[in-house]
Design a protein around this motif. Structure first.
Motif, PDB file in Angstrom:
ATOM      1  N   VAL A  29       0.831  -1.205   0.000  1.00  0.00           N
ATOM      2  CA  VAL A  29       0.000   0.000   0.000  1.00  0.00           C
ATOM      3  C   VAL A  29       0.863   1.252   0.000  1.00  0.00           C
ATOM      4  O   VAL A  29       1.784   1.394   0.813  1.00  0.00           O
ATOM      5  CB  VAL A  29      -0.935   0.013   1.226  1.00  0.00           C
ATOM      6  N   LYS A  30       0.563   2.155  -0.938  1.00  0.00           N
ATOM      7  CA  LYS A  30       1.214   3.461  -0.959  1.00  0.00           C
ATOM      8  C   LYS A  30       0.262   4.479  -0.345  1.00  0.00           C
ATOM      9  O   LYS A  30      -0.916   4.518  -0.679  1.00  0.00           O
ATOM     10  CB  LYS A  30       1.552   3.868  -2.397  1.00  0.00           C
ATOM     11  N   THR A  31       0.787   5.286   0.559  1.00  0.00           N
ATOM     12  CA  THR A  31      -0.029   6.291   1.225  1.00  0.00           C
ATOM     13  C   THR A  31       0.324   7.688   0.733  1.00  0.00           C
ATOM     14  O   THR A  31       1.382   7.902   0.144  1.00  0.00           O
ATOM     15  CB  THR A  31       0.154   6.216   2.750  1.00  0.00           C
ATOM     16  N   GLY A  32      -0.588   8.616   0.994  1.00  0.00           N
ATOM     17  CA  GLY A  32      -0.404   9.982   0.510  1.00  0.00           C
ATOM     18  C   GLY A  32      -1.156  10.160  -0.800  1.00  0.00           C
ATOM     19  O   GLY A  32      -0.970   9.374  -1.740  1.00  0.00           O
ATOM     20  N   ILE A  33      -2.008  11.169  -0.859  1.00  0.00           N
ATOM     21  CA  ILE A  33      -2.855  11.391  -2.030  1.00  0.00           C
ATOM     22  C   ILE A  33      -2.055  11.418  -3.322  1.00  0.00           C
ATOM     23  O   ILE A  33      -2.461  10.854  -4.340  1.00  0.00           O
ATOM     24  CB  ILE A  33      -3.670  12.689  -1.861  1.00  0.00           C
ATOM     25  N   PHE A  34      -0.892  12.055  -3.288  1.00  0.00           N
ATOM     26  CA  PHE A  34      -0.121  12.241  -4.522  1.00  0.00           C
ATOM     27  C   PHE A  34       0.573  10.970  -4.988  1.00  0.00           C
ATOM     28  O   PHE A  34       1.146  10.937  -6.076  1.00  0.00           O
ATOM     29  CB  PHE A  34       0.872  13.390  -4.343  1.00  0.00           C
ATOM     30  N   GLN A  35       0.513   9.907  -4.166  1.00  0.00           N
ATOM     31  CA  GLN A  35       1.061   8.617  -4.554  1.00  0.00           C
ATOM     32  C   GLN A  35      -0.002   7.707  -5.179  1.00  0.00           C
ATOM     33  O   GLN A  35       0.319   6.621  -5.670  1.00  0.00           O
ATOM     34  CB  GLN A  35       1.661   7.914  -3.330  1.00  0.00           C
ATOM     35  N   LEU A  36      -1.242   8.147  -5.164  1.00  0.00           N
ATOM     36  CA  LEU A  36      -2.343   7.306  -5.634  1.00  0.00           C
ATOM     37  C   LEU A  36      -2.557   7.458  -7.131  1.00  0.00           C
ATOM     38  O   LEU A  36      -2.129   8.443  -7.739  1.00  0.00           O
ATOM     39  CB  LEU A  36      -3.625   7.669  -4.879  1.00  0.00           C
ATOM     40  N   GLU A  37      -3.236   6.499  -7.724  1.00  0.00           N
ATOM     41  CA  GLU A  37      -3.409   6.476  -9.176  1.00  0.00           C
ATOM     42  C   GLU A  37      -4.671   7.219  -9.616  1.00  0.00           C
ATOM     43  O   GLU A  37      -5.737   7.059  -9.030  1.00  0.00           O
ATOM     44  CB  GLU A  37      -3.474   5.030  -9.684  1.00  0.00           C
ATOM     45  N   LYS A  38      -4.500   8.004 -10.656  1.00  0.00           N
ATOM     46  CA  LYS A  38      -5.623   8.690 -11.293  1.00  0.00           C
ATOM     47  C   LYS A  38      -6.564   7.668 -11.909  1.00  0.00           C
ATOM     48  O   LYS A  38      -6.144   6.617 -12.380  1.00  0.00           O
ATOM     49  CB  LYS A  38      -5.079   9.621 -12.384  1.00  0.00           C
ATOM     50  N   GLY A  39      -7.872   7.984 -11.914  1.00  0.00           N
ATOM     51  CA  GLY A  39      -8.789   7.081 -12.597  1.00  0.00           C
ATOM     52  C   GLY A  39     -10.240   7.255 -12.221  1.00  0.00           C
ATOM     53  O   GLY A  39     -10.599   8.111 -11.402  1.00  0.00           O
ATOM     54  N   SER A  40     -11.057   6.424 -12.828  1.00  0.00           N
ATOM     55  CA  SER A  40     -12.472   6.326 -12.502  1.00  0.00           C
ATOM     56  C   SER A  40     -12.646   5.108 -11.611  1.00  0.00           C
ATOM     57  O   SER A  40     -12.188   4.009 -11.955  1.00  0.00           O
ATOM     58  CB  SER A  40     -13.314   6.176 -13.770  1.00  0.00           C
ATOM     59  N   TYR A  41     -13.327   5.289 -10.504  1.00  0.00           N
ATOM     60  CA  TYR A  41     -13.449   4.241  -9.502  1.00  0.00           C
ATOM     61  C   TYR A  41     -14.914   3.945  -9.200  1.00  0.00           C
ATOM     62  O   TYR A  41     -15.759   4.839  -9.230  1.00  0.00           O
ATOM     63  CB  TYR A  41     -12.761   4.667  -8.197  1.00  0.00           C
ATOM     64  N   THR A  42     -15.178   2.680  -8.889  1.00  0.00           N
ATOM     65  CA  THR A  42     -16.502   2.281  -8.425  1.00  0.00           C
ATOM     66  C   THR A  42     -16.366   1.601  -7.068  1.00  0.00           C
ATOM     67  O   THR A  42     -15.320   1.037  -6.728  1.00  0.00           O
ATOM     68  CB  THR A  42     -17.191   1.317  -9.405  1.00  0.00           C
TER      69      THR A  42
END
Length: 206
Positions: A29-42
């Protein structure tokens, strides 16, 4: 003596195997908003809880939940202000571990679930708080009325989930609003006006 050791050895081996399985499936798990992946989520329907809490007679906090929820999230860590969260709650799915009370809460004195079967939330604006959290200001439609509320959202982290095959975001949120704003004012102040909401969820990238 030796035969008595065999079951113990077998238990130890099985325990070790199960422990190793837990290690193998735990994602990085990567933490921190800027480490997260862009995308469309459900929303992952198997990993979501929407709880509500309300003061009861000044004596205790009454806790319930809604069992049927759906949501989508549009998310770009490089442009968090443009994030979009939409959610639908099936009001009749209210669960307080008491069927008689659930029927009462669905009635016209409370949620009036037959007339207003769903509650809706949609984002209006998003403001970053820190590297893990943001305020999602939006509109909640409940009991036939729409009013602004704020969700304080925490992104717990993101990772590839090998059990589902999806990149997944861990998500939690809290909010507080007065139910009287939405025309649900029965038994105030014996039953509190302020309602606390807690959401725990996982969103899968599509």
């Amino acid at each position: 003596m030796r035969s008595g050791l065999i079951p113990i050895i077998m238990i130890f081996c099985v325990s070790a195997l199960l422990t190793s399985c837990g290690i193998l499936i735990k994602p990085q798990v990567k933490t921190g908003i800027f480490q997260l992946e862009k995308g469309s989520y459900t929303l992952d329907q198997t990993h979501v809880a929407v709880l509500f809490k309300i003061n009861h007679m000044g004596l205790s906090t009454f806790v319930g939940r809604f069992n049927k929820v759906d949501a989508t999230l549009e998310f770009d860590p490089a442009n968090i202000a443009a994030a979009k969260l939409s959610a639908i709650i099936d009001v009749a799915s209210i669960d307080v571990n008491n069927p008689d009370l659930e029927a009462t809460l669905r009635s016209s004195r409370w949620f009036d679930a037959e007339k207003y079967p769903q509650a809706f939330f949609k984002t209006v604006s998003v403001k970053l708080i820190d590297q893990n959290s943001a305020i999602f200001t939006g509109e909640l439609t409940l009991h036939g009325k729409t009013a602004p509320i704020e969700l304080v959202v925490t992104f717990n982290g993101g990772a590839d989930n090998i059990l589902t095959g999806f990149y997944t975001l861990g998500f939690s949120a809290v909010s507080r609003f007065n139910r009287s704003v939405f025309g649900i004012d029965y038994l105030i102040p014996a039953v509190g006006d302020a309602v606390d909401i807690e959401v725990f969820a996982e969103f899968q990238q599509r």
